[in-house]
Design a protein around this motif. Structure first.
Motif, PDB file in Angstrom:
ATOM      1  N   TYR A 116     -15.519  15.478  -2.263  1.00 40.04           N
ATOM      2  CA  TYR A 116     -15.769  15.930  -3.371  1.00 40.04           C
ATOM      3  C   TYR A 116     -14.603  16.482  -4.260  1.00 40.04           C
ATOM      4  CZ  TYR A 116     -20.576  14.311  -2.995  1.00 40.04           C
ATOM      5  OH  TYR A 116     -22.456  13.495  -2.958  1.00 40.04           O
ATOM      6  N   ALA A 117     -14.338  17.881  -3.229  1.00 42.27           N
ATOM      7  CA  ALA A 117     -13.300  18.315  -4.455  1.00 42.27           C
ATOM      8  C   ALA A 117     -12.470  17.667  -3.682  1.00 42.27           C
ATOM      9  CB  ALA A 117     -13.136  19.418  -2.990  1.00 42.27           C
ATOM     10  N   THR A 118     -11.870  16.576  -2.461  1.00 41.82           N
ATOM     11  CA  THR A 118     -10.414  15.557  -2.485  1.00 41.82           C
ATOM     12  C   THR A 118     -10.877  14.561  -4.148  1.00 41.82           C
ATOM     13  OG1 THR A 118     -10.842  15.599  -0.626  1.00 41.82           O
ATOM     14  CG2 THR A 118      -8.922  14.089  -1.883  1.00 41.82           C
ATOM     15  N   ARG A 119     -12.142  14.248  -4.802  1.00 45.75           N
ATOM     16  CA  ARG A 119     -11.435  13.367  -5.393  1.00 45.75           C
ATOM     17  C   ARG A 119     -11.752  13.966  -6.850  1.00 45.75           C
ATOM     18  NH1 ARG A 119     -15.621  10.320  -2.006  1.00 45.75           N
ATOM     19  NH2 ARG A 119     -15.153   8.588  -1.388  1.00 45.75           N
ATOM     20  N   GLN A 120     -12.223  15.550  -6.608  1.00 46.65           N
ATOM     21  CA  GLN A 120     -12.096  16.060  -7.682  1.00 46.65           C
ATOM     22  C   GLN A 120     -10.378  16.463  -8.443  1.00 46.65           C
ATOM     23  OE1 GLN A 120     -14.298  17.720 -10.459  1.00 46.65           O
ATOM     24  NE2 GLN A 120     -15.958  16.424  -9.387  1.00 46.65           N
ATOM     25  N   GLY A 121      -9.612  16.640  -7.089  1.00 51.60           N
ATOM     26  CA  GLY A 121      -8.613  16.396  -6.989  1.00 51.60           C
ATOM     27  C   GLY A 121      -7.614  18.125  -8.053  1.00 51.60           C
ATOM     28  N   LYS A 122      -8.412  19.081  -8.324  1.00 48.85           N
ATOM     29  CA  LYS A 122      -7.810  20.080  -8.830  1.00 48.85           C
ATOM     30  C   LYS A 122      -6.811  21.360  -8.275  1.00 48.85           C
ATOM     31  CE  LYS A 122     -11.840  20.428 -12.114  1.00 48.85           C
ATOM     32  NZ  LYS A 122     -12.827  21.116 -12.238  1.00 48.85           N
ATOM     33  N   PRO A 123      -5.189  20.744  -8.640  1.00 49.00           N
ATOM     34  CA  PRO A 123      -4.548  21.797  -8.400  1.00 49.00           C
ATOM     35  C   PRO A 123      -4.707  23.146  -7.877  1.00 49.00           C
ATOM     36  CG  PRO A 123      -3.423  20.008  -9.697  1.00 49.00           C
ATOM     37  CD  PRO A 123      -5.306  20.251 -10.316  1.00 49.00           C
ATOM     38  N   GLU A 124      -5.384  23.499  -9.007  1.00 48.67           N
ATOM     39  CA  GLU A 124      -5.560  24.776  -8.962  1.00 48.67           C
ATOM     40  C   GLU A 124      -6.421  25.767  -7.181  1.00 48.67           C
ATOM     41  OE1 GLU A 124      -8.479  24.046 -11.894  1.00 48.67           O
ATOM     42  OE2 GLU A 124      -6.835  23.466 -11.490  1.00 48.67           O
ATOM     43  N   HIS A 125      -7.684  24.678  -6.976  1.00 48.60           N
ATOM     44  CA  HIS A 125      -8.708  24.675  -6.193  1.00 48.60           C
ATOM     45  C   HIS A 125      -7.080  24.562  -4.754  1.00 48.60           C
ATOM     46  CE1 HIS A 125     -12.115  23.356  -8.300  1.00 48.60           C
ATOM     47  NE2 HIS A 125     -12.101  25.096  -8.273  1.00 48.60           N
ATOM     48  N   PHE A 126      -6.837  23.443  -4.898  1.00 52.07           N
ATOM     49  CA  PHE A 126      -5.522  23.251  -3.581  1.00 52.07           C
ATOM     50  C   PHE A 126      -4.791  24.759  -3.049  1.00 52.07           C
ATOM     51  CE2 PHE A 126      -5.753  18.543  -4.452  1.00 52.07           C
ATOM     52  CZ  PHE A 126      -7.000  18.664  -4.035  1.00 52.07           C
ATOM     53  N   GLU A 127      -4.390  25.363  -4.522  1.00 55.61           N
ATOM     54  CA  GLU A 127      -3.512  26.683  -4.440  1.00 55.61           C
ATOM     55  C   GLU A 127      -3.965  27.414  -3.752  1.00 55.61           C
ATOM     56  OE1 GLU A 127      -2.011  27.370  -7.942  1.00 55.61           O
ATOM     57  OE2 GLU A 127      -1.083  25.418  -8.393  1.00 55.61           O
ATOM     58  N   GLN A 128      -5.532  27.655  -4.154  1.00 57.82           N
ATOM     59  CA  GLN A 128      -6.304  28.271  -3.782  1.00 57.82           C
ATOM     60  C   GLN A 128      -6.370  28.841  -2.270  1.00 57.82           C
ATOM     61  OE1 GLN A 128      -9.958  30.179  -6.075  1.00 57.82           O
ATOM     62  NE2 GLN A 128      -9.031  28.877  -7.465  1.00 57.82           N
ATOM     63  N   PHE A 129      -6.951  27.306  -1.891  1.00 59.95           N
ATOM     64  CA  PHE A 129      -7.023  27.034   0.004  1.00 59.95           C
ATOM     65  C   PHE A 129      -5.488  26.982   0.295  1.00 59.95           C
ATOM     66  CE2 PHE A 129     -10.455  24.259  -1.601  1.00 59.95           C
ATOM     67  CZ  PHE A 129     -11.122  24.021  -0.738  1.00 59.95           C
ATOM     68  N   GLN A 130      -4.686  27.160   0.026  1.00 55.58           N
ATOM     69  CA  GLN A 130      -3.362  27.958   0.017  1.00 55.58           C
ATOM     70  C   GLN A 130      -3.308  29.172   0.548  1.00 55.58           C
ATOM     71  OE1 GLN A 130      -0.955  25.147  -2.316  1.00 55.58           O
ATOM     72  NE2 GLN A 130      -0.807  23.570  -0.496  1.00 55.58           N
ATOM     73  N   ARG A 131      -3.654  29.708  -0.341  1.00 54.92           N
ATOM     74  CA  ARG A 131      -3.127  30.931  -0.039  1.00 54.92           C
ATOM     75  C   ARG A 131      -4.868  32.109   0.320  1.00 54.92           C
ATOM     76  NH1 ARG A 131      -2.871  30.155  -5.957  1.00 54.92           N
ATOM     77  NH2 ARG A 131      -4.958  30.662  -6.504  1.00 54.92           N
ATOM     78  N   LEU A 132      -5.524  31.408   1.231  1.00 52.90           N
ATOM     79  CA  LEU A 132      -6.287  31.604   1.776  1.00 52.90           C
ATOM     80  C   LEU A 132      -5.851  31.654   3.063  1.00 52.90           C
ATOM     81  CD1 LEU A 132      -9.686  30.476   0.126  1.00 52.90           C
ATOM     82  CD2 LEU A 132      -9.158  32.898   0.616  1.00 52.90           C
ATOM     83  N   GLN A 133      -5.324  30.287   3.465  1.00 49.58           N
ATOM     84  CA  GLN A 133      -4.594  30.138   4.452  1.00 49.58           C
ATOM     85  C   GLN A 133      -3.620  30.368   5.640  1.00 49.58           C
ATOM     86  OE1 GLN A 133      -6.412  27.768   6.532  1.00 49.58           O
ATOM     87  NE2 GLN A 133      -3.891  26.749   7.786  1.00 49.58           N
ATOM     88  N   GLU A 134      -3.167  31.004   4.132  1.00 48.18           N
ATOM     89  CA  GLU A 134      -1.297  32.563   4.458  1.00 48.18           C
ATOM     90  C   GLU A 134      -2.044  33.368   5.015  1.00 48.18           C
ATOM     91  OE1 GLU A 134       0.439  31.934   0.560  1.00 48.18           O
ATOM     92  OE2 GLU A 134       1.091  29.876   1.489  1.00 48.18           O
ATOM     93  N   ARG A 135      -2.946  34.236   3.955  1.00 47.43           N
ATOM     94  CA  ARG A 135      -4.201  34.885   4.269  1.00 47.43           C
ATOM     95  C   ARG A 135      -4.336  35.381   6.075  1.00 47.43           C
ATOM     96  NH1 ARG A 135      -9.642  36.914   0.968  1.00 47.43           N
ATOM     97  NH2 ARG A 135      -9.947  38.570   2.591  1.00 47.43           N
ATOM     98  N   MET A 136      -5.001  33.991   5.654  1.00 46.22           N
ATOM     99  CA  MET A 136      -5.688  34.121   7.098  1.00 46.22           C
ATOM    100  C   MET A 136      -5.058  33.918   8.333  1.00 46.22           C
ATOM    101  SD  MET A 136      -9.068  31.456   6.425  1.00 46.22           S
ATOM    102  CE  MET A 136      -9.648  31.657   8.417  1.00 46.22           C
ATOM    103  N   SER A 137      -3.828  33.301   7.833  1.00 49.91           N
ATOM    104  CA  SER A 137      -2.691  33.336   8.950  1.00 49.91           C
ATOM    105  C   SER A 137      -2.345  34.902   9.149  1.00 49.91           C
ATOM    106  CB  SER A 137      -1.307  32.501   8.684  1.00 49.91           C
ATOM    107  OG  SER A 137      -0.553  32.341   9.844  1.00 49.91           O
TER     108      SER A 137
END
Length: 238
Positions: A116-137
């Motif tokens: 569902y998130a992929t179909r929504q395709g909201k760039p702001e959510h993808f950016e948040q996922f990437q920021r969380l990934q950087e934080r976890m890294s």
């Protein structure tokens, strides 16, 4: 569960000092009390099999017995507390079978959420996922288990938000309450790196606009988490 009820409140006030409701209400006295007791259980402060006496909790949390009684009713519905008629309420204990079942349900629900998130395709959510990934890294590099845990919780919550489906979000919220009880703060450095790779697969698929691949990656991540958690519980690989 033990059948005896402790008669003293030794240490309970000190134990719950950090959970006392503040003036910043989360939904009135009952909502505040539910939140306080739930968090204490999920953090392991109120351990499995501990008896929860209304008068003791009332004194420890600085609220009357009425919101405590209502809070225990709600927590029983959530499966965190079990009541024994004529005896009292106890923090429940999760079994191997409980853990296995919860992770299986989580895999199905988060697979849908990723699609569902992929179909929504909201760039702001993808950016948040990437920021969380950087934080976890960064947390992985520093072996900071606490921040890794918090960022991981945020990642899975964001997956629910990004799906933009109220019914799915409610189901996932129930599952996440159970997941928090499994001691997911005690991850090995190797498992932390694996989680990063599994999250990356989900993010890459979502950004690529491939809902089926995103769903499969989320299901695979839940399966790996299940294997890791159950192996840790048993003290051996499964």
């Amino acid at each position: 569960m033990s059948s005896s009820v402790p008669t003293a409140a030794d240490g309970m006030s000190e134990l719950l000092a950090g959970y006392r409701p503040t003036t910043a209400s989360r939904g009135g006295a009952v909502g505040d009390t539910v939140y306080a007791i739930r968090e204490a259980i999920l953090d392991g402060v109120l351990a499995p099999d501990v008896w929860l006496r209304e008068v003791v909790l009332s004194e420890a949390l600085g609220v009357s017995r009425t919101p405590v009684r209502e809070a225990l009713n709600r927590l029983e519905e959530e499966g965190l507390v079990a009541r024994t008629p004529g005896v009292g309420a106890q923090v429940t204990r999760l079994s191997f079978e409980d853990m296995s079942a919860v992770y299986q349900v989580r895999g199905s629900l988060e697979s849908l959420a990723a699609e569902y998130a992929t179909r929504q395709g909201k760039p702001e959510h993808f950016e948040q996922f990437q920021r969380l990934q950087e934080r976890m890294s960064a947390a992985t590099a520093a072996t900071d288990l606490d921040d890794f845990y918090r960022a991981n919780v945020d990642f899975h919550h964001l997956l629910s938000v990004a799906a933009d489906n109220a019914y799915l979000s409610r189901l996932l919220a129930t599952v996440e309450v159970a997941i928090r009880r499994f001691g997911t703060r005690s991850l090995s450095p190797e498992r932390m790196r694996d989680v990063l790779d599994e999250h990356a697969a989900i993010i890459d698929a979502m950004i690529a606009g491939d809902p089926e691949r995103a769903g499969a990656a989320a299901a695979s991540h839940a399966s790996s988490a299940r294997t890791s958690s159950l192996s840790r519980l048993l003290g051996r690989p499964i």
